[in-house]
Structures are given as structure tokens and as C-alpha cells.
Design a protein around this motif. Sequence first.
Motif, PDB file in Angstrom:
ATOM      1  N   ASN A  31       8.994 -61.859 -50.660  1.00  0.00           N
ATOM      2  CA  ASN A  31       7.735 -61.827 -51.388  1.00  0.00           C
ATOM      3  C   ASN A  31       6.825 -60.732 -50.835  1.00  0.00           C
ATOM      4  O   ASN A  31       6.185 -59.998 -51.575  1.00  0.00           O
ATOM      5  N   GLU A  54       5.338 -57.601 -52.876  1.00  0.00           N
ATOM      6  CA  GLU A  54       3.907 -57.338 -52.992  1.00  0.00           C
ATOM      7  C   GLU A  54       3.551 -55.949 -52.467  1.00  0.00           C
ATOM      8  O   GLU A  54       2.662 -55.270 -52.982  1.00  0.00           O
ATOM      9  N   LYS A  97       1.785 -53.159 -54.842  1.00  0.00           N
ATOM     10  CA  LYS A  97       0.465 -52.611 -54.556  1.00  0.00           C
ATOM     11  C   LYS A  97       0.537 -51.103 -54.356  1.00  0.00           C
ATOM     12  O   LYS A  97      -0.384 -50.375 -54.709  1.00  0.00           O
ATOM     13  N   ARG A 135       6.537 -60.817 -58.029  1.00  0.00           N
ATOM     14  CA  ARG A 135       5.742 -60.145 -59.050  1.00  0.00           C
ATOM     15  C   ARG A 135       6.164 -58.710 -59.322  1.00  0.00           C
ATOM     16  O   ARG A 135       5.688 -58.085 -60.251  1.00  0.00           O
ATOM     17  N   PHE A 181      -3.554 -52.857 -46.522  1.00  0.00           N
ATOM     18  CA  PHE A 181      -4.231 -53.864 -47.326  1.00  0.00           C
ATOM     19  C   PHE A 181      -3.610 -55.244 -47.116  1.00  0.00           C
ATOM     20  O   PHE A 181      -4.304 -56.216 -46.826  1.00  0.00           O
ATOM     21  N   GLU A 193      -5.079 -58.768 -45.061  1.00  0.00           N
ATOM     22  CA  GLU A 193      -5.076 -60.152 -45.537  1.00  0.00           C
ATOM     23  C   GLU A 193      -4.268 -61.037 -44.604  1.00  0.00           C
ATOM     24  O   GLU A 193      -4.639 -62.179 -44.329  1.00  0.00           O
ATOM     25  N   GLN A 213      -6.096 -62.147 -41.562  1.00  0.00           N
ATOM     26  CA  GLN A 213      -7.084 -63.167 -41.936  1.00  0.00           C
ATOM     27  C   GLN A 213      -6.405 -64.521 -42.034  1.00  0.00           C
ATOM     28  O   GLN A 213      -6.937 -65.537 -41.623  1.00  0.00           O
ATOM     29  N   MET A 214      -5.205 -64.498 -42.621  1.00  0.00           N
ATOM     30  CA  MET A 214      -4.538 -65.758 -42.904  1.00  0.00           C
ATOM     31  C   MET A 214      -3.949 -66.374 -41.641  1.00  0.00           C
ATOM     32  O   MET A 214      -4.104 -67.559 -41.404  1.00  0.00           O
ATOM     33  N   VAL A 248      11.727 -70.395 -53.565  1.00  0.00           N
ATOM     34  CA  VAL A 248      10.716 -70.040 -52.570  1.00  0.00           C
ATOM     35  C   VAL A 248      10.971 -70.777 -51.267  1.00  0.00           C
ATOM     36  O   VAL A 248      10.911 -70.211 -50.182  1.00  0.00           O
ATOM     37  N   THR A 282      -7.495 -72.604 -43.568  1.00  0.00           N
ATOM     38  CA  THR A 282      -7.301 -71.155 -43.637  1.00  0.00           C
ATOM     39  C   THR A 282      -8.254 -70.618 -44.697  1.00  0.00           C
ATOM     40  O   THR A 282      -8.237 -71.078 -45.836  1.00  0.00           O
ATOM     41  N   ILE A 297      -9.782 -67.195 -46.604  1.00  0.00           N
ATOM     42  CA  ILE A 297      -9.646 -65.765 -46.891  1.00  0.00           C
ATOM     43  C   ILE A 297     -10.888 -65.365 -47.670  1.00  0.00           C
ATOM     44  O   ILE A 297     -11.178 -65.970 -48.716  1.00  0.00           O
ATOM     45  N   ASP A 320      -5.197 -59.323 -56.659  1.00  0.00           N
ATOM     46  CA  ASP A 320      -5.114 -59.673 -55.242  1.00  0.00           C
ATOM     47  C   ASP A 320      -5.148 -61.184 -55.059  1.00  0.00           C
ATOM     48  O   ASP A 320      -4.445 -61.733 -54.216  1.00  0.00           O
ATOM     49  N   GLU A 349      -3.992 -63.488 -56.923  1.00  0.00           N
ATOM     50  CA  GLU A 349      -2.719 -64.149 -57.210  1.00  0.00           C
ATOM     51  C   GLU A 349      -1.808 -64.131 -55.983  1.00  0.00           C
ATOM     52  O   GLU A 349      -1.155 -65.114 -55.659  1.00  0.00           O
ATOM     53  N   ARG A 350      -1.788 -62.983 -55.301  1.00  0.00           N
ATOM     54  CA  ARG A 350      -0.953 -62.894 -54.099  1.00  0.00           C
ATOM     55  C   ARG A 350      -1.438 -63.882 -53.039  1.00  0.00           C
ATOM     56  O   ARG A 350      -0.637 -64.576 -52.402  1.00  0.00           O
ATOM     57  N   ILE A 351      -2.758 -63.959 -52.859  1.00  0.00           N
ATOM     58  CA  ILE A 351      -3.310 -64.835 -51.823  1.00  0.00           C
ATOM     59  C   ILE A 351      -2.991 -66.297 -52.135  1.00  0.00           C
ATOM     60  O   ILE A 351      -2.566 -67.053 -51.253  1.00  0.00           O
ATOM     61  N   ARG A 411      -0.575 -67.484 -53.874  1.00  0.00           N
ATOM     62  CA  ARG A 411       0.855 -67.695 -53.693  1.00  0.00           C
ATOM     63  C   ARG A 411       1.194 -67.831 -52.211  1.00  0.00           C
ATOM     64  O   ARG A 411       1.950 -68.708 -51.805  1.00  0.00           O
ATOM     65  N   GLU A 412       0.591 -66.949 -51.395  1.00  0.00           N
ATOM     66  CA  GLU A 412       0.910 -67.008 -49.965  1.00  0.00           C
ATOM     67  C   GLU A 412       0.370 -68.280 -49.333  1.00  0.00           C
ATOM     68  O   GLU A 412       1.028 -68.896 -48.500  1.00  0.00           O
ATOM     69  N   LEU A 413      -0.830 -68.673 -49.716  1.00  0.00           N
ATOM     70  CA  LEU A 413      -1.389 -69.911 -49.166  1.00  0.00           C
ATOM     71  C   LEU A 413      -0.494 -71.094 -49.536  1.00  0.00           C
ATOM     72  O   LEU A 413      -0.234 -71.971 -48.717  1.00  0.00           O
ATOM     73  N   ARG A 419       4.069 -73.040 -60.210  1.00  0.00           N
ATOM     74  CA  ARG A 419       5.208 -72.765 -59.327  1.00  0.00           C
ATOM     75  C   ARG A 419       5.189 -73.655 -58.093  1.00  0.00           C
ATOM     76  O   ARG A 419       6.156 -73.721 -57.355  1.00  0.00           O
TER      77      ARG A 419
END
Lengths: 350, 364
Positions: A44, A48, A52, A183, A295, A299, A302-303, B19, B72, B74, B82, B84-86, B88-90, B115
Motif C-alpha cells: 500500500n 501511495e 503521489k 489506489r 510527504f 504523515e 505523525q502516525m 489487506v 493517534t 493526524i 490525502d 483517503e490514504r490517512i 486507510r492507513e489508520l 473495505r
Amino acid sequence: MRVAAPILATILTVVVGSIFFASLGHDPLATLYAFFVEPLSSMNGLSEWLLKASPLILIACGLAVGFRANVWNIGAEGQFTMGAIAASGVGLFWPNPESVLLLPLMFVAGMGAGMAWAAIPAFLRARMNTNEILVTLMMTYIATLFLSYLVHGPWRDPAGFNYPQTALLPAAALLQSFDPAYRLNSSIFITVAAVILMWLFTDRSFLGYKMSVSGAAPLAARYAGFRESAAVWIGLLAGGAAAGIAGMAEAAGPLGQLSPQISPGYGFAAIIVAFIGRLNAFGIVLGGLLMSLLFLGGEGVQMTLGLPSAMTRIFQGFLLFFLLAADFFIFYRVRLVRPIRDAHALETAR
Amino acid sequence: MNDVTRRDFLRYSGAVGAVLGAGGLSTIAQAQEVLKIGAVYVSPVAEIGWTKQHSLGVEAIKAAFGDKVELTVIDNIFMPQDAERIFRELASAGNKLIFGTSFSHGTPMQKVAPRFPKVAFEHCSGIVHLANLGTFEAKYYEGTFVAGAAGGYMSKSGKIGFIGGFPIPDIVGPANALLLGAQSVNPNATCNTIFLNSWFDPGKEKEAAKTLLSQGCDVICSMTDTATGVQVAGEGGAWSIGYASDMAKFGSGKQLTAFVLDWTSDYVGAAKAVAAGTWKPEVRWDGLAAGVVKMAPYNDGIPADTKAKLKQLEADIGGGKVHPYGGELKDQDGSVKVAAGSVLADDDIRGMNWFVKGMIGKLS
């Protein structure tokens, strides 16, 4: 030396960044790992990363064609927006929403709209000698406001509680991703083609050579009979076409609809990418991948580590600063010049 | 509300399997003891404003659960691609409850939620609901109606000034209620409006506030993410109304009140429901009664009997005796939109894209 600059910049960034993270109480190694390695350690993440980087590389390739000839198209953001608008317009209002021609038509519409938007500053510059930096930049605001008008007004989703966004594009108007779990979609091939085209044009064609000459030595180019207006038209139209296609790919890819803001600053970030890549096709690929990774890494920390986004932006700034500074010190030598104290000393010195 | 067919469900289950197979298993194992919760903010947490109020909700979860929760956060995620990615990752990092806090997070959450059918998604200011996507929203208009009444009592010119971020229903509706509140005590009150097309643009907002002052407005309400409107009004000697947070300290002593957003019950409630395994996607839309909208302390410059009337108005709206959009309501052209004796339907409130009579300005 040209190769040494990015390496030097990377080392400096890692050193200063480590001090920076350590001073904030974070383990520097873990932070750097979370920044640069972790985002790429899963399918993934890789998907991504390329998703990007793709629009950045695509736009930067188009812009670099102009930049090499000193044609400064700062308005890729606007051309991107117009490309997305035109492509979405076709996708939303084409009479047959299941037509297989939908995506090709959207591609043509997006590219055409980006070129048309760039043609205005090209005409003004070629015929009236206006400053294309200002015109392209200001056209960006017009494009953004036009988008805002459309999504607040005539194109607003009738089923969307009057919120400013269009309906979702029909399935046939969306670029299919390679795997439903990720994606990344086929627009990556467009970017690959653009990189190859740009390399052929700049490094292997006479026209590309002429444009480089008019950038490096405008007077010599004029003396040799190269027309300046041709460089202006080609430079701006190439940037407009690339940005328009990127806008189409974004609308038909990750977005799937229009809203008042559709670009996370791709048009402007691509300018940085073009310069990190030294206006060279393969350099731009590396530059785009780097920007994209910065980028995602921002993130990521942060996570996983809870670093605030401001800190990650400072770190991103370090890298860009050192990269450009290293370039500067490689191309220029710094000499300390003492001021002349009195004329007598000067005389005796002689 | 629930549009997931069996075929969709099978397809998405397959995707989730993929996944998990790609590396999610280790995180699932850890997640059993500690509840993992993710939240996505649209801007960095500031001293006041929209995101600050959401961060208070997240802190309330921490206070309620202590070590039993891993949060968590963000911030600064606005763009849908952006977000959507966040999300999904969370979700793939094992978070069991994920909050989105901006309208722009809606489409991405709708794409990601199917999903991850076992993850609970909560979207503030959302309009679409799925099997595992609920929404929560505040009845801003109840707050602006009371604040507007305060403005109506205190204004000498009868002209209210309103600054909005974007002309979306979430802002247009409350702006209307602001004027309706003022008209409830001064039938001749009018409201000048300016939209910035930005949530955060202090420079533009300052110009807008000055314009409103020069048009004779002596009460200013600004629904953006800054305290600039309150500040400029105070410096110009005009009353002001704060939004989201209590902005009294920015208003040179001239903030009449503020309609404060308190999402604590939404955040803690959702977290408790997920922990207990009873979470269901809901449409939560609360105002003064539930305390999601609260009025900040009234300005000392308001006479005591007026304060008492405003307090009574709060209670009446909370208790349902007064409806801010009770008829008869006319639009700017004077045609009747809500007949006397009836109230505007909830769906029409949430999709409000017209100005009531007395609003000055255009919805472009």
C-alpha cells in the motif's frame, strides 16, 4: 560534483535532522526510519508513493520544457484545475455514461483545457511581450474561482444537500486501479510516457536543442535565427498539456468528483520537483519520488511517533534548503573581499 | 441509509482479507487489550477554533479511558486524496474507531469504510451514512439564534454583520438564524454578509470586518477558524459574537457571547460504544439541549433582565418551545418559504441554500 551535491545535501539533512529530532526528545534513528523506510515497506505504501509522485513528475516534465528556454510557467496549478474541470465535465455530462470512449475523451479534454489555459499567457507573451510569470500565476486564481463557481452553482450535485461538490463520476469515467485494495491506477503509464517524451525532446531533438540555446544564451539564439516566440509557445503549451492531463488523472483517479479544492498544490510543488531534477527527465523522476516520499514520511512520523505536522515540515524544509544550497556552493565560489580602508595603503601596496 | 448489498459485502470482505494478509495481522493481535482510536484534523490545533474543539473531544476520551486507549492524531489533512490514504492507513493499523472532522473527509471515508467493515467510522459534519459510518453534527443555528437575539437587544443601528467561510448550508443556515434571532427582538433588523471562501484567511477577514463596520454594522459574527472578526469588531468599538470557542479575550471586552461547540459527548460516547461492542452508525445532530452547542458567558455590558431573557430563550429552544426556523419565514424576494405555524423540515435545514428576508448579500 553535480552528483556529489545531492549526496552532500542528504548527509547534511540527516545530521541536522537527527540533532533536531533528538532535541525534541525523539530517537533520531527511529524517526528517520519512520520517515524514509516505513512508508515504503508495504504494498500500500509503494502504491501511495507512486500515486503521489505521478502527477508531480508529469507536471514537472512539462514545465521543465519551458524552464529550459527561460519560459517561466508558474501557473501549472491553474492548468491542472482547468484540465480537471474539462475532463470531469465530459465525464459527468457525456450523453452515454457507459461509453468506452469516455476516458479517451476526458484525456483529450483535460489536455486541451490545460493547453488552452496556457495558450492565453503564451499569446500575450509572444505578441505583446507581457510577463508570463505574472500572467500564468494570476490565471491560476481565475481557474480556482471558476471551479468554485461551477461546484457552487451549475455543476452542484443535485442529491448532495447543496454542498459544493459535483456528483461522483460514473464508473466508466474512472481510471481503474490495478488492484482494488490499492489506489495506484493506469495513469502511471501516462507519466512514464511523458518522461520518455520529454527526454527525447530535450536530449534528442533539434527543436529541444534550440530551446535550450534560447534559454542559455538568448542573444546567440536570436543571432542563429531561432525564433523566441516559438520557444514561448512550445514551453507554455507543453506545461499546460502536462498539467491538464495530470488534472484529468486526479479527477478520474483518487478524487472521482470535483469540489472547490482539488489540488494539494501539485502545480506549485512540481516547480520544486523540476528544479530538484535540474530540468532533466530522469532527475525529475527522482525529484518527484523524493517529494512524494517526504510527504508520506511526514504523515508516517505523525502516525507512528506522534510528531506534530509542523516538525515534519521543518524537516522537509531542511532537505530542500540543503539541496539548493549545495547546488549554489558548487556553482559559485565564495570569496571574502576586504573593504579598502584608505587610499594611501592602496598606493603603497602597488 | 444502508446501501451495502450482499455482493458488495462479499467483494469488500475479500479486499479486507487481502489487506490483512498483506501485514495487518500483528497489529490486530496487539489491539485486543487497548482500544486504538484515530482522529484526523483538518488543520493544526490552535488556541481556539474548530480543530481545538475537536481536540478537546479527543482529550476527553483520553481522560475517560486512561491507559485503556491508544490515540493517534493526524492534523492538517484537508485534501480528499490525502485524507483517503490517512483513513486507510489508520484502519489497517488496527484502529477500531476513526474520526473525520471535516466535510472534505466525507467522500474518502465513504470509499474506505466499506473495505474495513469491522472499523467504526464517525464523520463530523457528514451527510452520508453507511453500515459502519455514522455522523455527528451540531445545531449551530440554535446558538446563532440566541446570539442574534443578544445582538438584536444590544445593537443601536439594527444592522448585524456576518462573515462566513464558505456559502455552504452549514454556514448559510446559522447566518439566517442569527438574523432571525435579532428580528425576534427587533423586527427591522438586517444582516450584511460577506463570504471569504476560506476558513483561515485573517487578512481577508480583517478587510471584511472593517467593511461591515463601515456599512454601519455594530454587531459582528464571524464563522471562520480565526478570532479576527471578534478582534476587529472590538477594536472598532462594535459588539461581536464568537464561534466554536469562547473568544472573549480577543474582543476588547465587547464579545456579547459565543456559541461554543462541545463535542465531548460525541467523542466519548462513540468510544464507549465501540469498547462495549454496541456501536451502531447513528445520525447525531444535537444542540443546546444536549450541550453540544453552549452559550459562552454573556457580556457584563448586557443588562441583567436581558441576560435573563436570553437564558430563558436558551431553555425554550432546548426544550423545543421556540424553533429558530419557525414560520412565517420569507426569503429575500419576500416569497413565503415556511408558513406560519409550521417549522422548516430537518432536511431543508441541513440543505439550506437561501437567505431569509432581511439578509443583505448574495449566495454566489
